[in-house]
Design an enzyme around this catalytic site. Structure first.
Site, PDB file in Angstrom:
ATOM      1  N   LYS A 178       0.845  -1.213   0.000  1.00  0.00           N
ATOM      2  CA  LYS A 178       0.000   0.000   0.000  1.00  0.00           C
ATOM      3  C   LYS A 178       0.875   1.256   0.000  1.00  0.00           C
ATOM      4  CE  LYS A 178      -2.055  -1.291   3.897  1.00  0.00           C
ATOM      5  NZ  LYS A 178      -1.423  -2.595   4.153  1.00  0.00           N
ATOM      6  N   ARG A 206      -9.962   0.282   8.532  1.00  0.00           N
ATOM      7  CA  ARG A 206      -9.667  -1.145   8.747  1.00  0.00           C
ATOM      8  C   ARG A 206     -10.787  -1.872   9.464  1.00  0.00           C
ATOM      9  NH1 ARG A 206      -3.294  -2.155   9.604  1.00  0.00           N
ATOM     10  NH2 ARG A 206      -2.657  -0.200   8.705  1.00  0.00           N
ATOM     11  N   ARG A 227      11.771  -5.529   4.900  1.00  0.00           N
ATOM     12  CA  ARG A 227      11.508  -4.114   4.605  1.00  0.00           C
ATOM     13  C   ARG A 227      12.454  -3.194   5.379  1.00  0.00           C
ATOM     14  NH1 ARG A 227       5.599  -1.926   5.379  1.00  0.00           N
ATOM     15  NH2 ARG A 227       5.809  -3.006   7.368  1.00  0.00           N
ATOM     16  N   ARG A 261      11.214  -0.991  11.030  1.00  0.00           N
ATOM     17  CA  ARG A 261      10.126  -0.774  11.988  1.00  0.00           C
ATOM     18  C   ARG A 261      10.161  -1.795  13.116  1.00  0.00           C
ATOM     19  NH1 ARG A 261       4.780  -0.024   8.364  1.00  0.00           N
ATOM     20  NH2 ARG A 261       3.951  -1.330  10.042  1.00  0.00           N
ATOM     21  N   ARG A 313      -0.570  -9.298  13.111  1.00  0.00           N
ATOM     22  CA  ARG A 313      -1.165  -8.270  12.235  1.00  0.00           C
ATOM     23  C   ARG A 313      -2.003  -8.925  11.133  1.00  0.00           C
ATOM     24  NH1 ARG A 313       4.330  -5.270  11.116  1.00  0.00           N
ATOM     25  NH2 ARG A 313       3.271  -4.287   9.360  1.00  0.00           N
TER      26      ARG A 313
HETATM   27  P1  AP5 Z   1       4.840  -1.711   1.856  1.00  0.00           P
HETATM   28  O1  AP5 Z   1       4.516  -0.870   0.679  1.00  0.00           O
HETATM   29  O2  AP5 Z   1       5.596  -1.096   2.969  1.00  0.00           O
HETATM   30  O3  AP5 Z   1       3.507  -2.438   2.389  1.00  0.00           O
HETATM   31  P2  AP5 Z   1       2.246  -1.865   3.165  1.00  0.00           P
HETATM   32  O4  AP5 Z   1       1.036  -2.502   2.577  1.00  0.00           O
HETATM   33  O5  AP5 Z   1       2.274  -0.375   3.199  1.00  0.00           O
HETATM   34  O6  AP5 Z   1       2.532  -2.530   4.574  1.00  0.00           O
HETATM   35  P3  AP5 Z   1       2.459  -2.008   6.071  1.00  0.00           P
HETATM   36  O7  AP5 Z   1       3.206  -3.010   6.901  1.00  0.00           O
HETATM   37  O8  AP5 Z   1       2.873  -0.581   6.175  1.00  0.00           O
HETATM   38  O9  AP5 Z   1       0.976  -2.151   6.375  1.00  0.00           O
HETATM   39  P4  AP5 Z   1       0.369  -2.361   7.719  1.00  0.00           P
HETATM   40  O10 AP5 Z   1      -1.017  -2.236   7.288  1.00  0.00           O
HETATM   41  O11 AP5 Z   1       0.658  -3.555   8.492  1.00  0.00           O
HETATM   42  O12 AP5 Z   1       1.076  -1.249   8.631  1.00  0.00           O
HETATM   43  P5  AP5 Z   1       0.611   0.192   9.092  1.00  0.00           P
HETATM   44  O13 AP5 Z   1       1.812   1.035   9.190  1.00  0.00           O
HETATM   45  O14 AP5 Z   1      -0.528   0.670   8.297  1.00  0.00           O
HETATM   46  O15 AP5 Z   1       5.617  -3.023   1.312  1.00  0.00           O
HETATM   47  C1  AP5 Z   1       6.116  -4.003   2.209  1.00  0.00           C
HETATM   48  C2  AP5 Z   1       7.495  -4.506   1.706  1.00  0.00           C
HETATM   49  O16 AP5 Z   1       7.306  -5.227   0.489  1.00  0.00           O
HETATM   50  C3  AP5 Z   1       8.486  -3.367   1.383  1.00  0.00           C
HETATM   51  O17 AP5 Z   1       9.769  -3.784   1.754  1.00  0.00           O
HETATM   52  C4  AP5 Z   1       8.375  -3.198  -0.154  1.00  0.00           C
HETATM   53  O18 AP5 Z   1       9.597  -2.739  -0.733  1.00  0.00           O
HETATM   54  C5  AP5 Z   1       8.036  -4.620  -0.594  1.00  0.00           C
HETATM   55  N1  AP5 Z   1       7.145  -4.668  -1.762  1.00  0.00           N
HETATM   56  C6  AP5 Z   1       6.121  -3.817  -2.057  1.00  0.00           C
HETATM   57  N2  AP5 Z   1       5.503  -4.212  -3.193  1.00  0.00           N
HETATM   58  C7  AP5 Z   1       6.145  -5.348  -3.607  1.00  0.00           C
HETATM   59  C8  AP5 Z   1       5.961  -6.227  -4.729  1.00  0.00           C
HETATM   60  N3  AP5 Z   1       4.985  -6.043  -5.652  1.00  0.00           N
HETATM   61  N4  AP5 Z   1       6.802  -7.290  -4.835  1.00  0.00           N
HETATM   62  C9  AP5 Z   1       7.797  -7.512  -3.904  1.00  0.00           C
HETATM   63  N5  AP5 Z   1       8.012  -6.699  -2.835  1.00  0.00           N
HETATM   64  C10 AP5 Z   1       7.194  -5.632  -2.685  1.00  0.00           C
HETATM   65  O19 AP5 Z   1       0.046  -0.139  10.559  1.00  0.00           O
HETATM   66  C11 AP5 Z   1       0.910  -0.476  11.629  1.00  0.00           C
HETATM   67  C12 AP5 Z   1       0.073  -0.653  12.900  1.00  0.00           C
HETATM   68  O20 AP5 Z   1      -0.594   0.593  13.223  1.00  0.00           O
HETATM   69  C13 AP5 Z   1      -1.065  -1.686  12.827  1.00  0.00           C
HETATM   70  O21 AP5 Z   1      -0.594  -2.985  13.125  1.00  0.00           O
HETATM   71  C14 AP5 Z   1      -2.026  -1.155  13.875  1.00  0.00           C
HETATM   72  O22 AP5 Z   1      -1.592  -1.476  15.184  1.00  0.00           O
HETATM   73  C15 AP5 Z   1      -1.921   0.351  13.704  1.00  0.00           C
HETATM   74  N6  AP5 Z   1      -2.885   0.914  12.743  1.00  0.00           N
HETATM   75  C16 AP5 Z   1      -2.575   1.598  11.586  1.00  0.00           C
HETATM   76  N7  AP5 Z   1      -3.695   1.979  10.971  1.00  0.00           N
HETATM   77  C17 AP5 Z   1      -4.735   1.548  11.729  1.00  0.00           C
HETATM   78  C18 AP5 Z   1      -6.144   1.631  11.595  1.00  0.00           C
HETATM   79  N8  AP5 Z   1      -6.720   2.252  10.537  1.00  0.00           N
HETATM   80  N9  AP5 Z   1      -6.914   1.068  12.549  1.00  0.00           N
HETATM   81  C19 AP5 Z   1      -6.368   0.461  13.642  1.00  0.00           C
HETATM   82  N10 AP5 Z   1      -5.032   0.335  13.824  1.00  0.00           N
HETATM   83  C20 AP5 Z   1      -4.226   0.878  12.868  1.00  0.00           C
END
Ligand code: AP5
Length: 210
Positions: A14, A89, A123, A157, A168
């Site tokens: 994302k 979410r 990552r 992270r 997660r």
């Molecule tokens: P990346 O682009 O970083 O993936 P992402 O989908 O953004 O993953 P996140 O881990 O950031 O999502 P998340 O939803 O768990 O975390 P968030 O910060 O929102 O890509 C991942 C890796 O893959 C990278 O190394 C990239 O280079 C590689 N890659 C990308 N595309 C690729 C491809 N096509 N092929 C190969 N490799 C690829 O949330 C963290 C925490 O915050 C949650 O656990 C929760 O506690 C809290 N939180 C955040 N938002 C909410 C919410 N709305 N409600 C409740 N809690 C929340």
């Protein structure tokens, strides 16, 4: 104000795709994960309340997230809409969003569970500009130097470890994936195969947004 949502499991790509399509959409990226990490780093009340959930790989309570978004949409750059990354979410978050802005597209980046751990555990990102990389799949062109801004400081992270990733992923399947049907029923849900080359996925997302 019309917004779009990037939806998908942890590590789906994302954030990677948001950074690539923001110029085309003209919409500022809003990542609730980034906002929460900034709050934790700054030691705010929100950060202190959210940290225990993030460390455990659980969703932060809806009330905290919805308050963050309500504040964010008041900022000047939100007037024409936003590109939400990792929000909503839960169904209550989606209901709250519907009261704030129209959502024109929900882009679901779909990646099988077995790919998620390797994506997240490899990552890293630039400590200066936040550009996201991967040890194997998307490394910097020059080792240790950010392609975007030239910084030599990279970070990982705290929640990017295997046991937290599995938590997660569990939270995603239990609490977030039901939202797919909720948005599908509105006719705005677009499924994109996220288990492919990063460039191909960008092309498909931009096509879905046309
Ligand atoms: P990346 O682009 O970083 O993936 P992402 O989908 O953004 O993953 P996140 O881990 O950031 O999502 P998340 O939803 O768990 O975390 P968030 O910060 O929102 O890509 C991942 C890796 O893959 C990278 O190394 C990239 O280079 C590689 N890659 C990308 N595309 C690729 C491809 N096509 N092929 C190969 N490799 C690829 O949330 C963290 C925490 O915050 C949650 O656990 C929760 O506690 C809290 N939180 C955040 N938002 C909410 C919410 N709305 N409600 C409740 N809690 C929340």
């Amino acid at each position: 104000m019309t917004s779009i949502v990037l939806f998908g499991p942890p590590g789906a790509g994302k954030g990677t795709q948001a950074a690539r399509i923001t110029d085309s959409t003209g919409l500022p990226q809003v990542s609730t994960g980034d906002m929460l990490r900034a709050a934790v780093k700054n030691g705010t009340e929100t950060g202190m309340a959210a940290k225990q959930y993030m460390d455990a790989g659980q969703l932060v309570p809806d009330s905290i997230i919805i308050d963050l978004i309500k504040e964010r949409v008041l900022e000047k750059d939100a007037q024409n809409g936003l590109m939400f990354d990792g929000f909503p979410r839960t169904v209550p978050q989606a209901e709250a969003l519907a009261e704030i802005t129209e959502v024109s597209h929900v882009i679901s980046i779909e990646v099988p569970d077995e790919r998620i751990v390797e994506r997240i555990c490899g990552r890293y990102s630039c400590a200066s500009c936040g550009a996201v990389y991967h040890d194997t799949f998307n490394p910097t062109s020059t080792e240790g130097v950010c392609d975007q801004c030239g910084s030599k400081e990279m970070k990982r992270r705290a929640d990017d470890n295997e046991s937290t990733v599995l938590q997660r992923l569990g939270a995603y399947h239990e609490q977030t994936s039901p939202l797919a049907d909720w948005y599908d029923a509105k006719g705005i849900f677009h499924r994109i195969d996220g288990d492919r080359d990063i460039d191909q996925i960008t092309v498909d997302i931009l096509q879905a947004l046309e």
